[in-house]
Design a protein around this motif. Structure first.
Motif, PDB file in Angstrom:
ATOM      1  N   LYS A 103       0.182   9.139 -14.364  1.00 40.74           N
ATOM      2  CA  LYS A 103       1.375   9.392 -14.465  1.00 40.74           C
ATOM      3  C   LYS A 103       2.711   8.508 -13.587  1.00 40.74           C
ATOM      4  CE  LYS A 103       2.432  13.569 -16.798  1.00 40.74           C
ATOM      5  NZ  LYS A 103       1.837  14.906 -16.523  1.00 40.74           N
ATOM      6  N   SER A 104       1.870   8.292 -12.181  1.00 37.52           N
ATOM      7  CA  SER A 104       2.796   7.594 -11.696  1.00 37.52           C
ATOM      8  C   SER A 104       2.690   6.154 -11.985  1.00 37.52           C
ATOM      9  CB  SER A 104       2.467   7.519 -10.265  1.00 37.52           C
ATOM     10  OG  SER A 104       1.181   7.898  -9.891  1.00 37.52           O
ATOM     11  N   LEU A 105       1.640   5.487 -12.608  1.00 35.47           N
ATOM     12  CA  LEU A 105       1.688   4.251 -13.191  1.00 35.47           C
ATOM     13  C   LEU A 105       2.633   4.013 -14.430  1.00 35.47           C
ATOM     14  CD1 LEU A 105      -2.287   3.474 -13.196  1.00 35.47           C
ATOM     15  CD2 LEU A 105      -0.356   2.798 -11.575  1.00 35.47           C
ATOM     16  N   THR A 291      -6.189   5.016  -6.027  1.00 34.55           N
ATOM     17  CA  THR A 291      -4.936   5.036  -6.779  1.00 34.55           C
ATOM     18  C   THR A 291      -3.858   5.797  -6.448  1.00 34.55           C
ATOM     19  OG1 THR A 291      -6.721   4.907  -8.747  1.00 34.55           O
ATOM     20  CG2 THR A 291      -4.354   4.897  -9.322  1.00 34.55           C
ATOM     21  N   VAL A 292      -4.250   7.323  -6.259  1.00 32.75           N
ATOM     22  CA  VAL A 292      -3.062   7.805  -5.837  1.00 32.75           C
ATOM     23  C   VAL A 292      -2.359   7.444  -4.480  1.00 32.75           C
ATOM     24  CG1 VAL A 292      -2.759  10.268  -4.774  1.00 32.75           C
ATOM     25  CG2 VAL A 292      -4.116   9.988  -6.761  1.00 32.75           C
ATOM     26  N   ALA A 293      -3.131   7.227  -3.467  1.00 33.17           N
ATOM     27  CA  ALA A 293      -2.718   6.345  -2.336  1.00 33.17           C
ATOM     28  C   ALA A 293      -1.658   5.236  -2.532  1.00 33.17           C
ATOM     29  CB  ALA A 293      -3.577   5.869  -1.362  1.00 33.17           C
ATOM     30  N   LEU A 294      -2.372   4.489  -3.739  1.00 31.23           N
ATOM     31  CA  LEU A 294      -1.582   3.203  -3.987  1.00 31.23           C
ATOM     32  C   LEU A 294      -0.225   3.517  -4.528  1.00 31.23           C
ATOM     33  CD1 LEU A 294      -4.381   0.828  -5.671  1.00 31.23           C
ATOM     34  CD2 LEU A 294      -2.734   0.403  -3.615  1.00 31.23           C
ATOM     35  N   SER A 295      -0.274   4.702  -5.594  1.00 29.62           N
ATOM     36  CA  SER A 295       0.937   4.941  -6.362  1.00 29.62           C
ATOM     37  C   SER A 295       1.904   5.905  -5.660  1.00 29.62           C
ATOM     38  CB  SER A 295       0.736   5.666  -7.780  1.00 29.62           C
ATOM     39  OG  SER A 295      -0.237   6.827  -7.391  1.00 29.62           O
ATOM     40  N   LEU A 296       1.314   6.653  -4.583  1.00 26.94           N
ATOM     41  CA  LEU A 296       2.310   7.445  -3.725  1.00 26.94           C
ATOM     42  C   LEU A 296       3.006   6.200  -2.802  1.00 26.94           C
ATOM     43  CD1 LEU A 296       0.310  10.310  -2.471  1.00 26.94           C
ATOM     44  CD2 LEU A 296       2.053  10.263  -3.729  1.00 26.94           C
ATOM     45  N   VAL A 298       3.668   3.361  -3.589  1.00 20.14           N
ATOM     46  CA  VAL A 298       4.534   2.370  -4.701  1.00 20.14           C
ATOM     47  C   VAL A 298       5.862   3.231  -4.687  1.00 20.14           C
ATOM     48  CG1 VAL A 298       4.939   2.012  -7.013  1.00 20.14           C
ATOM     49  CG2 VAL A 298       2.653   0.968  -5.754  1.00 20.14           C
ATOM     50  N   GLN A 299       5.792   4.762  -4.849  1.00 25.19           N
ATOM     51  CA  GLN A 299       7.012   5.468  -4.603  1.00 25.19           C
ATOM     52  C   GLN A 299       7.573   5.711  -3.588  1.00 25.19           C
ATOM     53  OE1 GLN A 299       5.194   9.363  -6.059  1.00 25.19           O
ATOM     54  NE2 GLN A 299       4.703   8.306  -7.981  1.00 25.19           N
ATOM     55  N   ARG A 300       6.823   5.358  -2.414  1.00 26.65           N
ATOM     56  CA  ARG A 300       7.924   5.558  -1.327  1.00 26.65           C
ATOM     57  C   ARG A 300       8.658   3.912  -1.141  1.00 26.65           C
ATOM     58  NH1 ARG A 300       3.416   7.498   1.511  1.00 26.65           N
ATOM     59  NH2 ARG A 300       2.556   5.289   1.965  1.00 26.65           N
ATOM     60  N   MET A 301       8.129   2.852  -1.642  1.00 23.94           N
ATOM     61  CA  MET A 301       8.537   1.556  -1.954  1.00 23.94           C
ATOM     62  C   MET A 301       9.816   1.772  -2.936  1.00 23.94           C
ATOM     63  SD  MET A 301       5.177  -0.607  -1.907  1.00 23.94           S
ATOM     64  CE  MET A 301       5.802  -2.371  -2.093  1.00 23.94           C
ATOM     65  N   ILE A 302       9.560   2.455  -3.734  1.00 20.42           N
ATOM     66  CA  ILE A 302      10.919   2.659  -4.770  1.00 20.42           C
ATOM     67  C   ILE A 302      11.962   3.031  -3.781  1.00 20.42           C
ATOM     68  CG2 ILE A 302      11.794   3.807  -6.716  1.00 20.42           C
ATOM     69  CD1 ILE A 302       8.826   3.587  -7.718  1.00 20.42           C
ATOM     70  N   ARG A 303      11.525   4.326  -2.992  1.00 19.39           N
ATOM     71  CA  ARG A 303      12.773   4.792  -2.227  1.00 19.39           C
ATOM     72  C   ARG A 303      13.438   3.921  -1.218  1.00 19.39           C
ATOM     73  NH1 ARG A 303       9.444   9.006  -0.068  1.00 19.39           N
ATOM     74  NH2 ARG A 303       8.199   9.472  -2.322  1.00 19.39           N
ATOM     75  N   GLN A 304      12.512   2.792  -0.980  1.00 22.82           N
ATOM     76  CA  GLN A 304      13.276   1.869  -0.041  1.00 22.82           C
ATOM     77  C   GLN A 304      13.795   0.594  -0.971  1.00 22.82           C
ATOM     78  OE1 GLN A 304       9.823   1.163   2.530  1.00 22.82           O
ATOM     79  NE2 GLN A 304       9.895   3.184   3.207  1.00 22.82           N
ATOM     80  N   LYS A 305      13.768   0.781  -2.304  1.00 28.17           N
ATOM     81  CA  LYS A 305      14.468  -0.041  -3.005  1.00 28.17           C
ATOM     82  C   LYS A 305      13.471  -1.333  -3.417  1.00 28.17           C
ATOM     83  CE  LYS A 305      19.061   1.047  -2.593  1.00 28.17           C
ATOM     84  NZ  LYS A 305      18.714   2.513  -2.351  1.00 28.17           N
ATOM     85  N   SER A 306      12.195  -1.184  -3.534  1.00 26.62           N
ATOM     86  CA  SER A 306      11.604  -2.191  -4.109  1.00 26.62           C
ATOM     87  C   SER A 306      10.473  -1.606  -5.235  1.00 26.62           C
ATOM     88  CB  SER A 306      10.655  -3.037  -3.089  1.00 26.62           C
ATOM     89  OG  SER A 306      10.385  -2.176  -2.179  1.00 26.62           O
ATOM     90  N   ILE A 307      10.419  -2.105  -6.457  1.00 21.86           N
ATOM     91  CA  ILE A 307       9.852  -1.719  -7.475  1.00 21.86           C
ATOM     92  C   ILE A 307       8.545  -2.637  -7.746  1.00 21.86           C
ATOM     93  CG2 ILE A 307       9.593  -1.188  -9.804  1.00 21.86           C
ATOM     94  CD1 ILE A 307      12.627  -0.854  -9.729  1.00 21.86           C
ATOM     95  N   VAL A 308       7.457  -2.091  -7.466  1.00 20.29           N
ATOM     96  CA  VAL A 308       6.098  -2.563  -7.712  1.00 20.29           C
ATOM     97  C   VAL A 308       5.821  -2.897  -9.197  1.00 20.29           C
ATOM     98  CG1 VAL A 308       3.513  -2.938  -7.385  1.00 20.29           C
ATOM     99  CG2 VAL A 308       5.147  -2.265  -5.488  1.00 20.29           C
ATOM    100  N   MET A 736      -6.964  12.755   0.916  1.00 21.24           N
ATOM    101  CA  MET A 736      -5.591  12.589   0.427  1.00 21.24           C
ATOM    102  C   MET A 736      -4.366  12.766   1.222  1.00 21.24           C
ATOM    103  SD  MET A 736      -5.685  12.887  -2.927  1.00 21.24           S
ATOM    104  CE  MET A 736      -4.509  13.995  -3.862  1.00 21.24           C
ATOM    105  N   ALA A 737      -4.410  13.533   2.265  1.00 17.24           N
ATOM    106  CA  ALA A 737      -3.310  13.454   3.467  1.00 17.24           C
ATOM    107  C   ALA A 737      -3.028  12.356   4.177  1.00 17.24           C
ATOM    108  CB  ALA A 737      -3.439  14.505   4.297  1.00 17.24           C
ATOM    109  N   LEU A 738      -4.420  11.653   4.388  1.00 20.89           N
ATOM    110  CA  LEU A 738      -4.618  10.314   5.253  1.00 20.89           C
ATOM    111  C   LEU A 738      -3.813   9.019   4.445  1.00 20.89           C
ATOM    112  CD1 LEU A 738      -7.835  10.020   6.849  1.00 20.89           C
ATOM    113  CD2 LEU A 738      -5.908  10.372   8.106  1.00 20.89           C
ATOM    114  N   GLY A 739      -4.184   9.439   3.050  1.00 17.10           N
ATOM    115  CA  GLY A 739      -3.424   8.360   2.190  1.00 17.10           C
ATOM    116  C   GLY A 739      -1.936   8.558   2.284  1.00 17.10           C
TER     117      GLY A 739
END
Ligand code: ATP
Length: 890
Positions: A103-105, A291-296, A298-308, A736-739
């Motif tokens: 979904k996040s992808l 994958t979840v860690a990567l996409s989470l 990526v979502q944090r990055m979106i909040r900081q205004k960059s889209i991967v 997961m939490a470490l991610g």
């Protein structure tokens, strides 16, 4: 009648739209319902059910299921049902992890979906291209991808590359006039533009006539392949590692089983224990958690205004050692205001800020009347005439529609009384040659009220000086002599050294009938004057450049602007160190690739470069072993963006072409955002290392406790269901939490990671083995102590071993948060981790103390006093080594 044969009136009648107002939102809604979204239908996706069943396809899980069924037939109902339940829950968790990843992808894809500019309810708005409907009026310019099939109604030097449709790679020029022809191929439809093709030059306006599967592209959509999500290098490496781990886990498990059988355990119970151990020890969840860690992240990055845009970029970001960044708009605010005008050896100052037309002119500190200064008037007026932008006033605010450089010129002209109305009433533009950053200029052919025509050009002063043969002096043209040239150059330096962006204005009269080519129009000009404008640096950029330097990342400025201007701004930003070099486009041209590679390390600013130079620059740094991030916005930037290890496109000013070539988009066009993205990229990688370390050390511990016990001829320290439980509850959630862990304080003070660095680099392998060994040993010690105290109460000793193993892992998880030591970090910082650990502890207590669960998990309530032993033993693995590390540091 065919589309290309229609005149404008017929076209508007058929599409029921208006050129002035476009469609109304109400009408759009209706048409959306009738025609559907403007999308090409994609191939089938994996259904949820298929995804769910795929969770059980794993070989070891199947073996375990089979073994469980056998034990069920043999009458061990409780064990069988409990194991199946655990496998089921594990499958559900896996399902949700993968679903979330998918979904996040998908969400990512939608975020970087193309936008178009359409006329709705009378104003131009940016909308996602999938919302276009037939009848929409859209406008586009160089670098845009056409959003739907269009019949063109206005074009300005428009050229479109249609290779996606026709296979023809050369751009074709387009026009808006109707023509008669009965049998035409797509490539001949000069007054139409097609969905998915690329504007390479000029601009235009068109009316949508076909969307989605009804477009020319839709008709061949079946032939298109979907791009698919490429696995990141780390994911691929982990896949490889996974295979090795599976073999290792199986071998060790086999060893446990053999040792057990040799030491007198019966084959059946060893088999079940072995299979459970194998299921627990094989880190099958790792890829999904990655994958979840990567996409989470990526979502944090979106909040900081960059889209991967491409997932591998997340990893590469952490390796970046050079950022090549544009200046205008990325390091500066791109809010330009003309402050100086120079002509005929005189300099005027202009007051006022932004696009507000309030301001006055002065010379040597004294206010002046513009009407008394002919050449000043010319410069200002021509700046407004050779201009494709406009300023709109809304509720007292002034908003720019177009290019900030041009906005500044318009505003300056308005301050002198040359309003839109004045200009519109007195002049007409008959031809326009748009700006492009390779030519570094723009020109128009204008006609005044008396019908006289002249070319007006504006652009980079050095370019215009080369194209001018005369200079304006006291209302007349005189030859551009050496003295005049020197005088102009001095003025240019004077403006540029104050970090002002400079624009020159020139003109020449032409005959009314002349049919001018762009080359003809832009030569033999008469130079009139210069304008200098401020473009203040973005306040946060200086700090960001410093942080990058601390992180071992060099920032390089690449700009089309004048050398002196670029140098002055680089100094203001603290980007140019003492001894750092500034190189101009001319020198870049003369150097071979090898020569550039040799000296490029000393260069911090590249000025007066064309987009084509960027490729050479990226390659030079890459040949020196750097991992390069490169920003860009225009069509010509695309090759360099592609070549860079991390291609970065601008979200606001970036063209579709640049965005499509990029792996990262800056939503706010801001340099500081690149820094945040790099920080996040480093953090994501570190977080992945954290949970790999945690999961593998836990698995090593689980295997070793069994192995040691078998070798020492002890009974099984853990029963199969307990092993499965540990795998499910204690391993998954905390990992997961470490991610989602916060970065360590020093992530931006470390050198960039080497791109070839392995997963176990920097001591990770040692940490996994040593902590795993200690977890296994401590668990076994606790087991042996209790077992020897009372050999008849095996279940009690097993419960103690179970509790020790769980707690040892849950304490160890906090150690995994730091590369250095557990004491470096505040354990309460990561609330997800706290939650995961606390819930794991509660669940463990429930399993031990809740009577109905005791027969299922083969547990016995533990006495209070024995918890001291359990807590003590489970703390040893983490604190023993942490302590020794601390003493070593001292
Ligand atoms: P960056 O720093 O992002 O490379 P830049 O704006 O300095 O941006 P270009 O856009 O390539 O680089 O502009 C190069 C030069 O062309 C500018 O220094 C200016 O003199 C001139 N220029 C810029 N915009 C226009 C325009 N709209 N019309 C005419 N000349 C322009």
């Amino acid at each position: 009648m065919k589309w290309h044969e229609m005149g404008q009136t017929e076209l508007l009648n058929v599409t029921k739209t208006s050129i002035e107002k476009g469609l109304t939102e109400k009408e759009v809604k209706k048409r959306l319902e009738r025609h559907g979204a403007n999308e090409l239908l994609e191939g089938e996706k994996t259904s949820a059910l298929a995804l769910f069943f795929s969770q059980f396809k794993d070989f070891m899980v199947l073996v375990l299921l089979a073994a469980t069924l056998v034990s069920g037939f043999l009458g061990e109902y409780i064990d069988a049902i409990a194991i199946i339940a655990i496998i089921f829950v594990n499958g559900i968790l896996g399902f949700f992890q993968e679903r979330k990843a998918e979904k996040s992808l998908q969400a990512l894809k939608e975020l970087s979906a193309p936008q178009v500019t359409a006329l709705r309810d009378g104003s131009w708005v940016k909308i996602p291209s999938k919302e276009l409907v037939p009848g929409d009026v859209v406008r586009f310019s160089s670098g845009d991808r056409i959003g739907a099939d269009l019949r063109l109604i206005e074009t300005k030097s428009l050229e479109i590359e249609e290779s996606a449709l026709t296979g023809e790679s050369l751009p074709v020029s387009k026009q808006s006039e109707r023509f008669q022809a009965s049998d035409v191929s797509l490539g001949d439809l000069k007054n139409m533009a097609f969905m998915g093709t690329l504007v390479t030059r000029g601009s235009g306006i068109g009316i949508v006539i076909g969307t989605g599967m009804n477009s020319a592209m839709g008709k061949i959509a079946d032939m298109l392949e979907s791009a698919g999500n490429a696995a990141t290098p780390l994911q691929r490496r982990l896949e490889e590692l996974g295979k090795i781990l599976i073999v290792a886990a199986l071998l060790l498990t086999l060893l446990v089983v053999v040792a057990g059988v040799v030491r007198g355990h019966d084959l059946y119970s060893m088999f079940l224990a072995g299979v459970s151990l194998a299921v627990a020890a094989i880190p099958e969840g790792l890829p999904a958690i990655v994958t979840v860690a990567l996409s989470l992240g990526v979502q944090r990055m979106i909040r900081q205004k960059s889209i991967v845009r491409k997932l591998p970029a997340v990893e590469t970001l952490g390796c970046a050692s050079i950022i090549c960044s544009d200046k205008t708009g990325t390091m500066t605010q791109n809010k330009m205001t003309v402050t100086h005008v120079w002509s005929e050896g005189k300099t005027w100052n202009v007051s006022g800020i932004g696009y507000d037309p309030q301001g006055s002119f002065s010379m040597n500190g004294r206010d002046i009347q513009v009407k008394n200064h002919k050449s000043l008037q010319q410069v200002l007026l021509f700046g407004a005439l050779c201009n494709s932008s406009s300023i709109i006033e809304e509720d007292g605010e002034f908003r720019l529609d177009g290019d900030p450089t041009e906005g500044a010129l318009l505003t300056a002209a308005k301050k002198a009384g040359f309003t839109d109305r004045y200009v519109g009433e007195h002049f007409k533009i008959v031809e326009e040659f748009p700006f492009d950053s390779a030519r570094k200029m723009m020109s128009v052919v204008a006609e005044d009220a008396s019908g006289k025509r002249f070319v007006i050009a504006k652009g980079a002063p050095d370019v215009l000086m080369k194209r001018s043969s005369a200079v304006y002096k006291e209302g007349r043209r005189e030859p551009f002599s050496k003295e005049r040239l020197a005088e102009t150059n001095t003025a240019l330096e004077m403006l540029a050294s104050q970090a002002l962006r400079t624009i020159a204005v020139a003109y020449k009269p032409v005959k009314e009938s002349a049919n001018l080519s762009i080359e003809k129009a832009e030569s033999d000009l008469t130079f009139i004057g210069l304008m200098g404008m401020i473009d203040p640096p973005r306040p946060e950029v200086k700090q960001a450049i410093k942080e990058c330097r601390d992180a071992g990342i060099k920032t390089v400025m690449i700009t089309g602007d004048h050398v002196t201007t670029a140098q002055a701004i680089a100094k203001q930003l603290g980007l140019l160190p003492r001894g750092g070099k500034v190189m101009d486009g001319q020198t870049l041209n003369e150097l071979t690739q090898e020569e550039l590679t040799e000296i490029v390390e000393d260069v911090y600013v590249f000025a007066r470069v064309s987009p084509e130079h960027k490729l050479k620059i990226v390659t030079a740094y890459q040949e020196n072993g750097h991992v390069v991030a490169m920003t860009g916005d225009g069509v010509n930037d695309a090759p360099a963006i592609k070549q860079a290890d991390i291609g970065i496109a601008m979200g606001i000013t970036g063209t579709d072409v640049a965005k499509e070539a990029s792996s990262l988009i800056l939503v706010d066009d801001n340099f500081a955002t690149i820094k945040s993205a790099i920080k996040e990229g480093r953090n994501i990688y570190e977080n992945i290392r954290k949970f790999i370390r945690y999961l593998l050390a836990s698995n090593v511990g689980e295997i070793l406790v069994m192995l040691f016990a078998m070798m020492l001829a002890l009974p099984l320290p853990l029963v199969p269901i307990q092993i499965l439980w540990v795998n499910l509850v204690t391993d998954g959630l905390p990992a997961m939490a470490l991610g989602m862990d916060q970065p360590e304080g020093d992530v931006m003070r470390r050198k960039p990671r080497h791109p070839k660095e392995g997963v176990f680099a920097r001591g990770l392998g040692w940490k996994v083995v040593s902590r795993g060994f200690l977890i296994g040993a401590a668990t076994l010690a606790a087991f042996m102590f209790i077992y020897h105290r009372n050999p008849d109460a095996l279940a009690y000793a097993q419960t103690v071993a179970f509790a020790t193993l769980v707690l040892a892992q849950l304490i160890h998880v906090f150690d995994c948060r730091s590369e250095r030591s557990i004491f470096e970090r505040n354990p309460f910082e990561n609330v997800y981790l706290l939650g995961a650990v606390l819930s794991s502890i509660v669940l463990m207590l429930v399993v031990i103390y809740y009577p109905p669960l005791q027969p299922i998990f083969h547990t016995v309530p533990i006495l209070m006093a024995d918890w001291l032993l359990i807590i003590g033993m489970s703390a040893i693995p983490t604190f023993l080594l942490a302590g020794s590390l601390l003493t070593r540091k001292k």
